[in-house]
Design a protein around this motif. Structure first.
Motif, PDB file in Angstrom:
ATOM      1  N   ARG A  47       5.014  -2.495   8.539  1.00 51.87           N
ATOM      2  CA  ARG A  47       4.348  -3.681   8.010  1.00 51.87           C
ATOM      3  C   ARG A  47       3.931  -4.586   9.151  1.00 51.87           C
ATOM      4  O   ARG A  47       4.494  -4.520  10.246  1.00 51.87           O
ATOM      5  CB  ARG A  47       5.277  -4.449   7.071  1.00 51.87           C
ATOM      6  CG  ARG A  47       6.492  -5.019   7.765  1.00 51.87           C
ATOM      7  CD  ARG A  47       7.214  -5.946   6.829  1.00 51.87           C
ATOM      8  NE  ARG A  47       8.545  -6.234   7.321  1.00 51.87           N
ATOM      9  CZ  ARG A  47       9.597  -6.396   6.546  1.00 51.87           C
ATOM     10  NH1 ARG A  47       9.491  -6.263   5.237  1.00 51.87           N
ATOM     11  NH2 ARG A  47      10.761  -6.693   7.059  1.00 51.87           N
ATOM     12  N   PRO A  68      -1.932   2.146  13.970  1.00 50.18           N
ATOM     13  CA  PRO A  68      -0.740   2.470  13.175  1.00 50.18           C
ATOM     14  C   PRO A  68       0.304   3.165  14.043  1.00 50.18           C
ATOM     15  O   PRO A  68      -0.054   3.976  14.891  1.00 50.18           O
ATOM     16  CB  PRO A  68      -1.289   3.434  12.118  1.00 50.18           C
ATOM     17  CG  PRO A  68      -2.524   4.005  12.717  1.00 50.18           C
ATOM     18  CD  PRO A  68      -3.097   2.952  13.599  1.00 50.18           C
ATOM     19  N   LEU A 112      -1.825   8.476   6.493  1.00 52.41           N
ATOM     20  CA  LEU A 112      -2.625   7.774   5.481  1.00 52.41           C
ATOM     21  C   LEU A 112      -3.975   7.362   6.039  1.00 52.41           C
ATOM     22  O   LEU A 112      -5.010   7.538   5.401  1.00 52.41           O
ATOM     23  CB  LEU A 112      -1.893   6.519   4.996  1.00 52.41           C
ATOM     24  CG  LEU A 112      -0.654   6.721   4.151  1.00 52.41           C
ATOM     25  CD1 LEU A 112      -0.100   5.378   3.720  1.00 52.41           C
ATOM     26  CD2 LEU A 112      -0.997   7.541   2.914  1.00 52.41           C
ATOM     27  N   VAL A 117       0.829  -1.198   0.000  1.00 55.31           N
ATOM     28  CA  VAL A 117       0.000   0.000   0.000  1.00 55.31           C
ATOM     29  C   VAL A 117       0.866   1.251   0.000  1.00 55.31           C
ATOM     30  O   VAL A 117       1.834   1.342   0.757  1.00 55.31           O
ATOM     31  CB  VAL A 117      -0.879   0.026   1.271  1.00 55.31           C
ATOM     32  CG1 VAL A 117      -1.888   1.161   1.204  1.00 55.31           C
ATOM     33  CG2 VAL A 117      -1.601  -1.286   1.460  1.00 55.31           C
ATOM     34  N   GLY A 118       0.519   2.216  -0.831  1.00 59.46           N
ATOM     35  CA  GLY A 118       1.262   3.478  -0.823  1.00 59.46           C
ATOM     36  C   GLY A 118       0.674   4.469  -1.801  1.00 59.46           C
ATOM     37  O   GLY A 118      -0.109   4.102  -2.687  1.00 59.46           O
ATOM     38  N   ILE A 143       3.367  -1.042   4.205  1.00 61.26           N
ATOM     39  CA  ILE A 143       3.161   0.368   3.847  1.00 61.26           C
ATOM     40  C   ILE A 143       4.444   0.901   3.220  1.00 61.26           C
ATOM     41  O   ILE A 143       5.525   0.823   3.816  1.00 61.26           O
ATOM     42  CB  ILE A 143       2.805   1.237   5.076  1.00 61.26           C
ATOM     43  CG1 ILE A 143       1.627   0.635   5.862  1.00 61.26           C
ATOM     44  CG2 ILE A 143       2.539   2.681   4.653  1.00 61.26           C
ATOM     45  CD1 ILE A 143       0.260   0.878   5.291  1.00 61.26           C
ATOM     46  N   THR A 197       2.030   6.242   8.277  1.00 59.71           N
ATOM     47  CA  THR A 197       0.852   5.355   8.241  1.00 59.71           C
ATOM     48  C   THR A 197      -0.336   6.065   8.882  1.00 59.71           C
ATOM     49  O   THR A 197      -1.464   5.986   8.400  1.00 59.71           O
ATOM     50  CB  THR A 197       1.124   4.037   9.004  1.00 59.71           C
ATOM     51  OG1 THR A 197       2.441   3.587   8.712  1.00 59.71           O
ATOM     52  CG2 THR A 197       0.130   2.966   8.636  1.00 59.71           C
ATOM     53  N   SER A 210       6.483   4.036   1.235  1.00 59.31           N
ATOM     54  CA  SER A 210       6.517   5.473   0.974  1.00 59.31           C
ATOM     55  C   SER A 210       7.820   5.768   0.250  1.00 59.31           C
ATOM     56  O   SER A 210       8.904   5.422   0.749  1.00 59.31           O
ATOM     57  CB  SER A 210       6.455   6.234   2.300  1.00 59.31           C
ATOM     58  OG  SER A 210       6.661   7.603   2.065  1.00 59.31           O
ATOM     59  N   LEU A 222      -6.328   2.017   1.171  1.00 53.84           N
ATOM     60  CA  LEU A 222      -6.184   1.264   2.410  1.00 53.84           C
ATOM     61  C   LEU A 222      -7.456   0.503   2.781  1.00 53.84           C
ATOM     62  O   LEU A 222      -7.402  -0.545   3.419  1.00 53.84           O
ATOM     63  CB  LEU A 222      -5.793   2.234   3.533  1.00 53.84           C
ATOM     64  CG  LEU A 222      -5.196   1.622   4.787  1.00 53.84           C
ATOM     65  CD1 LEU A 222      -4.004   0.734   4.496  1.00 53.84           C
ATOM     66  CD2 LEU A 222      -4.791   2.717   5.755  1.00 53.84           C
TER      67      LEU A 222
END
Ligand SMILES: Nc1ncnc2c1ncn2[C@@H]1O[C@H](COP(=O)(O)OP(=O)(O)OP(=O)(O)O)[C@@H](O)[C@H]1O
Ligand SMILES: [Mg+2]
Length: 340
Positions: A238, A248, A256, A48-49, A229, A253, A231, A217
Motif C-alpha cells: 500500500r 510496484p 497485477l 484493489v484486488g 493492494i 502487485t 490478495s 487498477l
C-alpha cells in the motif's frame, strides 16, 4: 479524538458455510488481520484486488452489514458496532454506500424530485420550497445532470448512467463524511465511467472521503490518492498511488500491473490472470495461512516465505517513500538469505 475517520485494526472475517452434513461446516477466512486507516482530511483510498480477495466483505463491515470475527473497526475513534447501537441514524448519514446498480434502492413510485427533496429537508435542514429547489438544482448540476430534464421522472425512466449520477447527486446533497463505493462503474460504458469518476473525485472538494473498491487498477490509478493492494484477504502492498503503480514492489502487485491489457483498459484483470494457477490461498480454510499467501506463485520465493507471514514494512533503502510492502524481499533481515 482520533486523527482517523475510519480505522481497521487487525480485522479478520471468517465465514462459515454449511457443508454436505452438519459435521462438515466449511470456513473461509475472507479478511485476514487487515489494518488500514483513512485520515480526517478528505482522501480517496482505493482497495484493489482480484475477485474473492475480500473487498466487498471489507465494505460491508464498514457499513455494519457484516460483523468482524476479530479486531476492531473504528469510525472517528469509536467502534462501528457502538455507533450502530447508540447512534445508528448519525452513522447511516455520515457513511454512505454507492452500489453497483442503485435501481433496487429506490422506491419505484417516488419521482426523483421526492427522493432529493426528502434528502434536502432531512440532511440539509432546508424548509422553504425555494431553499429545497436550490439545493436540488445545485446537486444535480454538480454531477452534470440538467434539473429541467430530470425532475418529474421516475427512477425506471432514467438510463443506467443517469441513475448512477442521480445517486451521486443524492450523495452530494447528503454530504456524508465517508463514501464507500463498491465497483460502482462496472456496468457503465467507458465515457459514462469517466464522467462518473470525475464527479466522484470532485466530491473531495466538498469534504467527502471515499473508500473505492475495485478490481480495476486503471480506475484506482485514476481516482485514488492512495492504493491498498489486497490478495486473499491480506494487504500485500500500500502507499501513494503514483509510487505503487509506477514502481510496484510486491511480486503480486507486479503481476497485477503486468496483467493490465494496455490496448483496452476496460478489460478486467480477473479474466487475464491464469485461472489454472491454483494457489495455497485459494485452498485456504479458517486457519490463518502460514507463510506468504503468494509464495507458491512467486518466482522470487525464499525458504522462509512458505513458513512465516511477512509483516507490512517500509521497504529498506527507500526512505521517504509513502509505501509499505508485505514481502521478505524488502525485510532487512532477509538480505543475507536473498544473497545466498
Ligand atoms: N456471506 C458469505 N458466506 C460465505 N462466504 C462468503 C460470504 N461472503 C463472501 N464470502 C467469501 O469470502 C471471500 C471474499 O469475498 P468478497 O465478496 O469479499 O470478495 P471480492 O473481493 O468482493 O470479490 P469480487 O471482486 O468478485 O466482488 C470469497 O471467498 C467469498 O466466497
Ligand atoms: Mg465484491
Amino acid at each position: 479524538m482520533s486523527d482517523h475517520l475510519l480505522e481497521f485494526r487487525n480485522v479478520s472475517k471468517v465465514f462459515r458455510r454449511a457443508g454436505s452434513s452438519m459435521l462438515h461446516t466449511k470456513t473461509v477466512r475472507a479478511v485476514d488481520r487487515v489494518s488500514f486507516a483513512i485520515p480526517e482530511r478528505p482522501e480517496i483510498v482505493a482497495l484493489v484486488g482480484e475477485s474473492g480477495s475480500g473487498k466487498t466483505t471489507i465494505s460491508r463491515m464498514v457499513l455494519g452489514l457484516e460483523t468482524e470475527t476479530s479486531g476492531e473497526i473504528l469510525y472517528k475513534g469509536r467502534r462501528v458496532s457502538d455507533w450502530l447501537k447508540k447512534d445508528r441514524l448519525s452513522y447511516r448519514n455520515e457513511v454512505q454506500m454507492i452500489f453497483q446498480d442503485p435501481y433496487g434502492t429506490y422506491n419505484p413510485f417516488y419521482r426523483v424530485d421526492r427522493v432529493l427533496s426528502t434528502a434536502a429537508r432531512k440532511f440539509r435542514g432546508a424548509k422553504s420550497t425555494k431553499a429545497i429547489r436550490e439545493l436540488i438544482d445545485e446537486s444535480l448540476e454538480a454531477v452534470g445532470l440538467r434539473p429541467r430534464e430530470l425532475l418529474g421522472r421516475y427512477p425506471h425512466q432514467l438510463s443506467g448512467g443517469e441513475r448512477q449520477r442521480f445517486m451521486l447527486a443524492r450523495i452530494y446533497m447528503i454530504r456524508p463524511n465517508l463514501i464507500v463505493a463498491d465497483e460502482p462503474v462496472s456496468m457503465l460504458d467507458a465515457s459514462l465511467r469517466a464522467m462518473f469518476l470525475n464527479h466522484l473525485k470532485n466530491f473531495k472538494e466538498a469534504d467527502m472521503s471515499c473508500l473505492y473498491v475495485t478490481h480495476d487498477l486503471n480506475i484506482a490509478y485514476f481516482i485514488a490518492d492512495r492504493i491498498i493492494i489486497l490478495s486473499s484477504g491480506n494487504i500485500v502492498e500500500r502507499g501513494d498511488t503514483e509510487t505503487v503503480v509506477q514502481d510496484p514492489l510486491h511480486p503480486y502487485t507486479r503481476e497485477l500491473i503486468n496483467s493490465i491489457p494496455t490496448p483496452d483498459p476496460s478489460e478486467r484483470w480477473k479474466e487475464r490472470l491464469d485461472a489454472n494457477k491454483i494457489s495455497r490461498h485459494q485452498l485456504r480454510e479458517a486457519e490463518a495461512v502460514r507463510g506468504c499467501i503468494y509464495s507458491d506463485r512467486c518466482a522470487q520465493a525464499m525458504r522462509r516465505c512458505a513458513e512465516e507471514t511477512p509483516a507490512l514494512v517500509e521497504p529498506r533503502n527507500r526512505n521517504g517513500e509513502a509505501r509499505e510492502v508485505a514481502c521478505f524481499l524488502y525485510h532487512e533481515e532477509s538480505l543475507s538469505e536473498a544473497l545466498c
